[in-house]
Write a protein that holds these residues in place. Sequence first.
Motif, PDB file in Angstrom:
ATOM      1  N   ARG A 142     -15.165  -2.685  -7.960  1.00  0.00           N
ATOM      2  CA  ARG A 142     -15.689  -1.293  -8.358  1.00  0.00           C
ATOM      3  C   ARG A 142     -16.682  -0.612  -7.250  1.00  0.00           C
ATOM      4  O   ARG A 142     -16.499   0.596  -6.997  1.00  0.00           O
ATOM      5  N   SER A 143     -17.516  -1.458  -6.660  1.00  0.00           N
ATOM      6  CA  SER A 143     -18.249  -0.626  -5.390  1.00  0.00           C
ATOM      7  C   SER A 143     -17.302  -0.234  -4.443  1.00  0.00           C
ATOM      8  O   SER A 143     -17.534   0.931  -3.906  1.00  0.00           O
ATOM      9  N   LEU A 144     -16.430  -1.006  -3.913  1.00  0.00           N
ATOM     10  CA  LEU A 144     -15.574  -0.563  -2.799  1.00  0.00           C
ATOM     11  C   LEU A 144     -14.511   0.410  -3.140  1.00  0.00           C
ATOM     12  O   LEU A 144     -14.232   1.000  -2.184  1.00  0.00           O
ATOM     13  N   THR A 145     -14.246   0.543  -4.405  1.00  0.00           N
ATOM     14  CA  THR A 145     -13.396   1.891  -4.750  1.00  0.00           C
ATOM     15  C   THR A 145     -13.893   2.790  -5.677  1.00  0.00           C
ATOM     16  O   THR A 145     -13.425   3.721  -6.053  1.00  0.00           O
ATOM     17  N   SER A 146     -15.433   2.899  -5.447  1.00  0.00           N
ATOM     18  CA  SER A 146     -16.013   3.871  -6.144  1.00  0.00           C
ATOM     19  C   SER A 146     -15.361   4.037  -7.665  1.00  0.00           C
ATOM     20  O   SER A 146     -15.530   5.158  -8.243  1.00  0.00           O
ATOM     21  N   GLY A 147     -15.571   2.987  -8.166  1.00  0.00           N
ATOM     22  CA  GLY A 147     -15.124   2.698  -9.588  1.00  0.00           C
ATOM     23  C   GLY A 147     -13.711   3.086 -10.213  1.00  0.00           C
ATOM     24  O   GLY A 147     -13.294   3.094 -11.113  1.00  0.00           O
ATOM     25  N   ARG A 148     -12.896   3.026  -9.076  1.00  0.00           N
ATOM     26  CA  ARG A 148     -11.401   3.455  -9.357  1.00  0.00           C
ATOM     27  C   ARG A 148     -10.655   2.087  -9.381  1.00  0.00           C
ATOM     28  O   ARG A 148      -9.340   2.334  -9.862  1.00  0.00           O
ATOM     29  N   ALA A 192       0.824  -1.227   0.049  1.00  0.00           N
ATOM     30  CA  ALA A 192      -0.062   0.017   0.022  1.00  0.00           C
ATOM     31  C   ALA A 192       0.929   1.354   0.025  1.00  0.00           C
ATOM     32  O   ALA A 192       2.010   1.273   0.635  1.00  0.00           O
ATOM     33  N   ALA A 193       0.537   2.076  -0.766  1.00  0.00           N
ATOM     34  CA  ALA A 193       1.068   3.484  -0.980  1.00  0.00           C
ATOM     35  C   ALA A 193       0.038   4.760  -0.785  1.00  0.00           C
ATOM     36  O   ALA A 193      -0.728   4.680  -1.556  1.00  0.00           O
ATOM     37  N   MET A 194       0.125   5.570  -0.004  1.00  0.00           N
ATOM     38  CA  MET A 194      -0.879   6.792   0.231  1.00  0.00           C
ATOM     39  C   MET A 194      -2.184   5.718   0.195  1.00  0.00           C
ATOM     40  O   MET A 194      -2.449   5.086   1.165  1.00  0.00           O
ATOM     41  N   ASP A 195      -3.182   6.017  -0.528  1.00  0.00           N
ATOM     42  CA  ASP A 195      -4.486   5.570  -0.547  1.00  0.00           C
ATOM     43  C   ASP A 195      -4.569   4.432  -1.602  1.00  0.00           C
ATOM     44  O   ASP A 195      -5.734   4.122  -1.947  1.00  0.00           O
ATOM     45  N   GLU A 196      -3.395   3.911  -2.206  1.00  0.00           N
ATOM     46  CA  GLU A 196      -3.681   2.842  -3.139  1.00  0.00           C
ATOM     47  C   GLU A 196      -3.056   1.464  -2.605  1.00  0.00           C
ATOM     48  O   GLU A 196      -2.281   1.497  -1.782  1.00  0.00           O
ATOM     49  N   GLY A 197      -3.473   0.316  -3.073  1.00  0.00           N
ATOM     50  CA  GLY A 197      -3.069  -0.896  -2.711  1.00  0.00           C
ATOM     51  C   GLY A 197      -3.088  -1.948  -3.769  1.00  0.00           C
ATOM     52  O   GLY A 197      -3.645  -1.832  -4.726  1.00  0.00           O
ATOM     53  N   ILE A 198      -2.050  -2.834  -3.677  1.00  0.00           N
ATOM     54  CA  ILE A 198      -1.675  -3.949  -4.596  1.00  0.00           C
ATOM     55  C   ILE A 198      -2.148  -5.219  -4.138  1.00  0.00           C
ATOM     56  O   ILE A 198      -1.240  -5.519  -2.690  1.00  0.00           O
ATOM     57  N   VAL A 199      -2.865  -6.210  -4.310  1.00  0.00           N
ATOM     58  CA  VAL A 199      -3.055  -7.550  -3.724  1.00  0.00           C
ATOM     59  C   VAL A 199      -2.562  -8.503  -4.680  1.00  0.00           C
ATOM     60  O   VAL A 199      -3.191  -8.440  -5.867  1.00  0.00           O
ATOM     61  N   ASP A 200      -1.818  -9.313  -4.501  1.00  0.00           N
ATOM     62  CA  ASP A 200      -1.285 -10.349  -5.323  1.00  0.00           C
ATOM     63  C   ASP A 200      -1.792 -11.632  -4.899  1.00  0.00           C
ATOM     64  O   ASP A 200      -1.012 -12.007  -3.747  1.00  0.00           O
ATOM     65  N   ALA A 201      -2.721 -12.352  -5.498  1.00  0.00           N
ATOM     66  CA  ALA A 201      -3.236 -13.578  -4.745  1.00  0.00           C
ATOM     67  C   ALA A 201      -3.415 -14.531  -5.811  1.00  0.00           C
ATOM     68  O   ALA A 201      -3.480 -14.331  -6.952  1.00  0.00           O
TER      69      ALA A 201
END
Length: 70
Positions: free
Chosen positions: A35-41, A11-20
Amino acid sequence: GAGLGIGRFAAAMDEGIVDAVVPLAELFGYVGDLRSLTSGRGSKSMQFSAYEPCPRGVQDAVVLRLRGGY
């Protein structure tokens, strides 16, 4: 086999990467939830990892369906 689980989370600032590594069947509905959880971003990408044995319960359900038993 590859196994299941989260291999990396960053995670950096308000961004996150999940590798699963997850079964493809578990991803149905994921894009809408993301999309719902991230307001489409939010965005996703997928790539094939490996074949894994099918759990016995899932295998039994598929065989029953193929034999017309639903």
